[in-house]
Motif scaffolding. Structure first.
Motif, PDB file in Angstrom:
ATOM      1  N   LEU A  40       0.742  -1.207  -0.018  1.00  0.00           N
ATOM      2  CA  LEU A  40      -0.007  -0.058   0.149  1.00  0.00           C
ATOM      3  C   LEU A  40       0.848   1.207  -0.087  1.00  0.00           C
ATOM      4  CD1 LEU A  40      -3.016  -0.693   2.343  1.00  0.00           C
ATOM      5  CD2 LEU A  40      -2.918  -0.594  -0.018  1.00  0.00           C
ATOM      6  N   ILE A  41       1.651   1.127   0.693  1.00  0.00           N
ATOM      7  CA  ILE A  41       2.983   2.433   0.571  1.00  0.00           C
ATOM      8  C   ILE A  41       3.392   2.565  -0.707  1.00  0.00           C
ATOM      9  CG2 ILE A  41       5.136   3.240   1.492  1.00  0.00           C
ATOM     10  CD1 ILE A  41       4.585   1.662   4.080  1.00  0.00           C
ATOM     11  N   ALA A  42       3.834   1.515  -1.453  1.00  0.00           N
ATOM     12  CA  ALA A  42       4.069   1.786  -2.872  1.00  0.00           C
ATOM     13  C   ALA A  42       3.077   2.165  -3.860  1.00  0.00           C
ATOM     14  CB  ALA A  42       4.632   0.339  -3.520  1.00  0.00           C
ATOM     15  N   LEU A  43       1.685   1.845  -3.280  1.00  0.00           N
ATOM     16  CA  LEU A  43       0.585   2.303  -4.340  1.00  0.00           C
ATOM     17  C   LEU A  43       0.121   3.536  -4.070  1.00  0.00           C
ATOM     18  CD1 LEU A  43      -1.555  -1.123  -4.507  1.00  0.00           C
ATOM     19  CD2 LEU A  43      -0.567   0.134  -6.343  1.00  0.00           C
ATOM     20  N   ALA A  44       0.486   4.105  -3.011  1.00  0.00           N
ATOM     21  CA  ALA A  44      -0.180   5.250  -2.304  1.00  0.00           C
ATOM     22  C   ALA A  44      -0.392   6.370  -3.313  1.00  0.00           C
ATOM     23  CB  ALA A  44       0.483   5.516  -1.103  1.00  0.00           C
ATOM     24  N   PRO A  45       0.904   6.800  -3.898  1.00  0.00           N
ATOM     25  CA  PRO A  45       1.057   7.937  -4.788  1.00  0.00           C
ATOM     26  C   PRO A  45      -0.151   7.960  -5.855  1.00  0.00           C
ATOM     27  CG  PRO A  45       3.322   7.504  -4.289  1.00  0.00           C
ATOM     28  CD  PRO A  45       2.325   6.112  -3.712  1.00  0.00           C
ATOM     29  N   TYR A  46      -0.390   6.646  -6.408  1.00  0.00           N
ATOM     30  CA  TYR A  46      -1.478   6.461  -7.507  1.00  0.00           C
ATOM     31  C   TYR A  46      -2.616   6.338  -6.755  1.00  0.00           C
ATOM     32  CZ  TYR A  46       3.321   5.336  -9.390  1.00  0.00           C
ATOM     33  OH  TYR A  46       4.565   5.544  -9.731  1.00  0.00           O
ATOM     34  N   LEU A  47      -2.942   5.478  -6.207  1.00  0.00           N
ATOM     35  CA  LEU A  47      -4.352   5.209  -5.341  1.00  0.00           C
ATOM     36  C   LEU A  47      -4.846   6.422  -4.796  1.00  0.00           C
ATOM     37  CD1 LEU A  47      -6.538   3.021  -4.599  1.00  0.00           C
ATOM     38  CD2 LEU A  47      -5.164   2.395  -2.782  1.00  0.00           C
ATOM     39  N   LEU A  48      -4.106   7.053  -4.106  1.00  0.00           N
ATOM     40  CA  LEU A  48      -4.648   8.375  -3.540  1.00  0.00           C
ATOM     41  C   LEU A  48      -5.061   9.462  -4.673  1.00  0.00           C
ATOM     42  CD1 LEU A  48      -2.293   8.923  -0.372  1.00  0.00           C
ATOM     43  CD2 LEU A  48      -4.406   7.874  -0.410  1.00  0.00           C
ATOM     44  N   ARG A  49      -4.386   9.360  -5.794  1.00  0.00           N
ATOM     45  CA  ARG A  49      -4.761  10.232  -6.713  1.00  0.00           C
ATOM     46  C   ARG A  49      -6.246  10.283  -7.225  1.00  0.00           C
ATOM     47  NH1 ARG A  49      -0.847   9.965 -11.299  1.00  0.00           N
ATOM     48  NH2 ARG A  49       0.659  11.272  -9.925  1.00  0.00           N
ATOM     49  N   TYR A  50      -6.880   9.046  -6.993  1.00  0.00           N
ATOM     50  CA  TYR A  50      -8.098   8.572  -7.526  1.00  0.00           C
ATOM     51  C   TYR A  50      -9.367   8.284  -6.245  1.00  0.00           C
ATOM     52  CZ  TYR A  50      -5.421   8.336 -11.902  1.00  0.00           C
ATOM     53  OH  TYR A  50      -4.699   8.785 -12.953  1.00  0.00           O
ATOM     54  N   CYS A  51      -8.862   8.445  -5.014  1.00  0.00           N
ATOM     55  CA  CYS A  51      -9.548   8.461  -3.937  1.00  0.00           C
ATOM     56  C   CYS A  51      -9.574   9.787  -3.233  1.00  0.00           C
ATOM     57  CB  CYS A  51      -9.020   7.265  -2.873  1.00  0.00           C
ATOM     58  SG  CYS A  51      -9.124   5.639  -3.562  1.00  0.00           S
ATOM     59  N   ARG A  52      -8.692  10.519  -3.397  1.00  0.00           N
ATOM     60  CA  ARG A  52      -8.696  11.737  -2.700  1.00  0.00           C
ATOM     61  C   ARG A  52     -10.018  12.715  -3.252  1.00  0.00           C
ATOM     62  NH1 ARG A  52      -3.640  13.229  -3.766  1.00  0.00           N
ATOM     63  NH2 ARG A  52      -2.769  12.447  -1.695  1.00  0.00           N
ATOM     64  N   ASP A  53     -10.603  13.453  -2.378  1.00  0.00           N
ATOM     65  CA  ASP A  53     -11.805  14.068  -2.806  1.00  0.00           C
ATOM     66  C   ASP A  53     -12.882  13.518  -3.156  1.00  0.00           C
ATOM     67  OD1 ASP A  53     -10.174  16.736  -1.904  1.00  0.00           O
ATOM     68  OD2 ASP A  53      -9.450  16.635  -3.950  1.00  0.00           O
ATOM     69  N   ARG A  54     -12.960  12.269  -2.590  1.00  0.00           N
ATOM     70  CA  ARG A  54     -14.180  11.439  -3.115  1.00  0.00           C
ATOM     71  C   ARG A  54     -14.744  10.896  -1.840  1.00  0.00           C
ATOM     72  NH1 ARG A  54     -13.606  10.141  -8.943  1.00  0.00           N
ATOM     73  NH2 ARG A  54     -11.999  11.360  -9.567  1.00  0.00           N
ATOM     74  N   HIS A  55     -15.877  10.031  -2.083  1.00  0.00           N
ATOM     75  CA  HIS A  55     -16.543   9.512  -1.003  1.00  0.00           C
ATOM     76  C   HIS A  55     -16.224   8.117  -0.815  1.00  0.00           C
ATOM     77  CE1 HIS A  55     -19.171  13.143   0.321  1.00  0.00           C
ATOM     78  NE2 HIS A  55     -19.088  13.296  -1.176  1.00  0.00           N
ATOM     79  N   LEU A  56     -15.644   7.493  -0.123  1.00  0.00           N
ATOM     80  CA  LEU A  56     -14.885   6.170  -0.158  1.00  0.00           C
ATOM     81  C   LEU A  56     -15.756   5.043   0.465  1.00  0.00           C
ATOM     82  CD1 LEU A  56     -12.321   4.710  -0.895  1.00  0.00           C
ATOM     83  CD2 LEU A  56     -11.725   4.969   1.673  1.00  0.00           C
ATOM     84  N   THR A  57     -16.112   3.860  -0.039  1.00  0.00           N
ATOM     85  CA  THR A  57     -16.440   2.834   0.410  1.00  0.00           C
ATOM     86  C   THR A  57     -15.563   1.762   0.215  1.00  0.00           C
ATOM     87  OG1 THR A  57     -18.681   3.273  -0.577  1.00  0.00           O
ATOM     88  CG2 THR A  57     -18.225   1.062   0.135  1.00  0.00           C
ATOM     89  N   THR A  58     -15.205   0.898   1.328  1.00  0.00           N
ATOM     90  CA  THR A  58     -14.295  -0.131   1.443  1.00  0.00           C
ATOM     91  C   THR A  58     -15.076  -1.400   1.496  1.00  0.00           C
ATOM     92  OG1 THR A  58     -13.683  -0.013   3.745  1.00  0.00           O
ATOM     93  CG2 THR A  58     -12.499   1.402   2.103  1.00  0.00           C
ATOM     94  N   ILE A  59     -14.169  -2.471   1.328  1.00  0.00           N
ATOM     95  CA  ILE A  59     -14.598  -3.861   1.531  1.00  0.00           C
ATOM     96  C   ILE A  59     -13.529  -4.495   2.350  1.00  0.00           C
ATOM     97  CG2 ILE A  59     -15.585  -5.925   0.555  1.00  0.00           C
ATOM     98  CD1 ILE A  59     -15.921  -4.509  -1.976  1.00  0.00           C
ATOM     99  N   ARG A  60     -14.010  -4.816   3.475  1.00  0.00           N
ATOM    100  CA  ARG A  60     -13.312  -5.311   4.593  1.00  0.00           C
ATOM    101  C   ARG A  60     -13.282  -6.740   4.716  1.00  0.00           C
ATOM    102  NH1 ARG A  60     -14.091  -1.953  10.049  1.00  0.00           N
ATOM    103  NH2 ARG A  60     -12.448  -3.302  10.619  1.00  0.00           N
ATOM    104  N   PHE A  61     -12.073  -7.658   4.826  1.00  0.00           N
ATOM    105  CA  PHE A  61     -11.851  -9.057   5.116  1.00  0.00           C
ATOM    106  C   PHE A  61     -11.142  -9.244   6.117  1.00  0.00           C
ATOM    107  CE2 PHE A  61     -12.813  -8.285   0.580  1.00  0.00           C
ATOM    108  CZ  PHE A  61     -13.630  -9.419   0.213  1.00  0.00           C
ATOM    109  N   PRO A  62     -11.658  -9.179   7.330  1.00  0.00           N
ATOM    110  CA  PRO A  62     -11.077  -9.321   8.611  1.00  0.00           C
ATOM    111  C   PRO A  62      -9.970 -10.742   8.687  1.00  0.00           C
ATOM    112  CG  PRO A  62     -13.061  -8.512   9.304  1.00  0.00           C
ATOM    113  CD  PRO A  62     -13.097  -8.899   7.644  1.00  0.00           C
ATOM    114  N   ASN A  63     -10.696 -11.655   7.779  1.00  0.00           N
ATOM    115  CA  ASN A  63      -9.808 -12.941   8.143  1.00  0.00           C
ATOM    116  C   ASN A  63      -9.254 -13.334   6.745  1.00  0.00           C
ATOM    117  OD1 ASN A  63      -9.974 -13.606  10.950  1.00  0.00           O
ATOM    118  ND2 ASN A  63     -12.239 -13.570  10.456  1.00  0.00           N
ATOM    119  N   GLY A  64      -8.796 -12.489   5.906  1.00  0.00           N
ATOM    120  CA  GLY A  64      -8.575 -12.725   4.472  1.00  0.00           C
ATOM    121  C   GLY A  64      -9.105 -12.798   3.484  1.00  0.00           C
ATOM    122  N   ILE A  65      -9.093 -13.110   2.417  1.00  0.00           N
ATOM    123  CA  ILE A  65     -10.072 -13.192   1.175  1.00  0.00           C
ATOM    124  C   ILE A  65     -10.947 -14.237   1.088  1.00  0.00           C
ATOM    125  CG2 ILE A  65      -8.456 -11.649  -0.253  1.00  0.00           C
ATOM    126  CD1 ILE A  65      -7.806 -14.624  -1.688  1.00  0.00           C
TER     127      ILE A  65
END
Length: 295
Positions: A40-65
């Protein structure tokens, strides 16, 4: 820069507790939570570009996929002081605008990031997206279909960037040069979908009900709407391949790229060599096609 001490990382001056760092989130790929956070640290500059200033929905997998999952719209509590909120229609969405917030969500096993099509405080779309959705679990014609859609868009004077959804589908991403309404973009999408189904009736459909599609590929022009979401560029996906939603070059589409080929273990090298293909794309005017179809 992040430093680690006793299960806590300090990122940009904020302490983030990391729980169960050795928990396997993608067992087939051997990806633990700690490795996921590194990616995620490596992806951050790219992922944040398309999530910043948006309303975010996440999908959580507490015990893996392979464990139970759930959609998270409201910000999880307790809320750290560095996490900003983006309220809309009574929901306290997370505003994903920083690396600390991204890693906090990653520690909560948010494995997918789906951002709104509109920016915070706006009712207009930030770009235009067409979702290409196979009716079959495995669809060998998907890249052929995307190539045909690209050709149709070219005839309309529109350059799109294909991106894998990270699952089975592909999206056509069109950066836009000026504000358009969701209604205008839906009109173009419907026009495009009808053209494709008329030209290739055995390949494409605009039938929304999956049970009525047969094996045809759905040109989904309806998903792109106010308040809805789609997998953000560069989001990981909770699939065995640990796939990442990756923008493609058209030559890769023509070569029949497999969405599973772009994943958390190789996305860094791809970004180093190709950069962000969406950011490199020129902004598109849709005025001509809107005029042609009478909008």
């Amino acid at each position: 820069m992040a430093t680690a001490t006793k299960g806590t990382i300090t990122v940009e001056g904020h302490d983030i507790t990391i729980t169960n760092p050795e928990k396997l989130l993608w067992p087939e790929k051997g990806i633990t939570k700690l490795l996921y956070l590194e990616k995620l640290i490596a992806l951050a500059p790219y992922l944040l570009r398309y999530c910043r200033d948006r309303h975010l929905t996440t999908i959580r997998f507490p015990n893996g996929i392979h464990g139970k999952s759930f959609y998270q719209k409201n910000c999880p509590e307790p809320i750290p002081d560095f996490v900003r909120l983006a309220p809309l229609d009574g929901i306290q969405y997370v505003h994903l605008d920083s690396l600390p917030t991204l890693l906090w969500l990653g520690n909560l096993a948010c494995l997918e990031f789906h951002a709104s099509f509109h920016r915070i405080g706006s009712e207009l779309p930030a770009e235009w997206l067409i979702d290409i959705d196979p009716s079959l679990d495995y669809e060998p014609r998907i890249m052929q279909a995307v190539h045909l859609i690209g050709e149709a868009l070219d005839k309309m004077g529109i350059h799109a960037v294909p991106k894998t959804s990270g699952a089975t589908g592909v999206q056509l991403y069109v950066p836009i040069a000026k504000p358009y309404t969701f209604e205008q973009l839906r009109t173009i999408g419907h026009f495009l979908g009808r053209y494709l189904t008329e030209q290739h009736p055995k390949l494409f459909t605009i039938e929304r009900l999956k049970k009525n599609r047969g094996d045809r590929i759905y040109v989904d022009y309806l998903q792109h709407w106010y308040g809805k979401t789609l997998s953000s560029p560069y989001t990981p996906r909770a699939r065995e391949a640990a796939s990442v939603s990756a923008p493609l070059e058209w030559s890769e589409v023509e070569a029949g790229a497999d969405p599973r080929d772009f994943h958390l273990l190789n996305i860094e090298e791809r970004l180093r060599t190709k950069g962000d293909l969406i950011a490199k794309s020129p902004l598109q005017s849709l005025d001509r096609v809107l005029s042609f179809i009478g909008q």
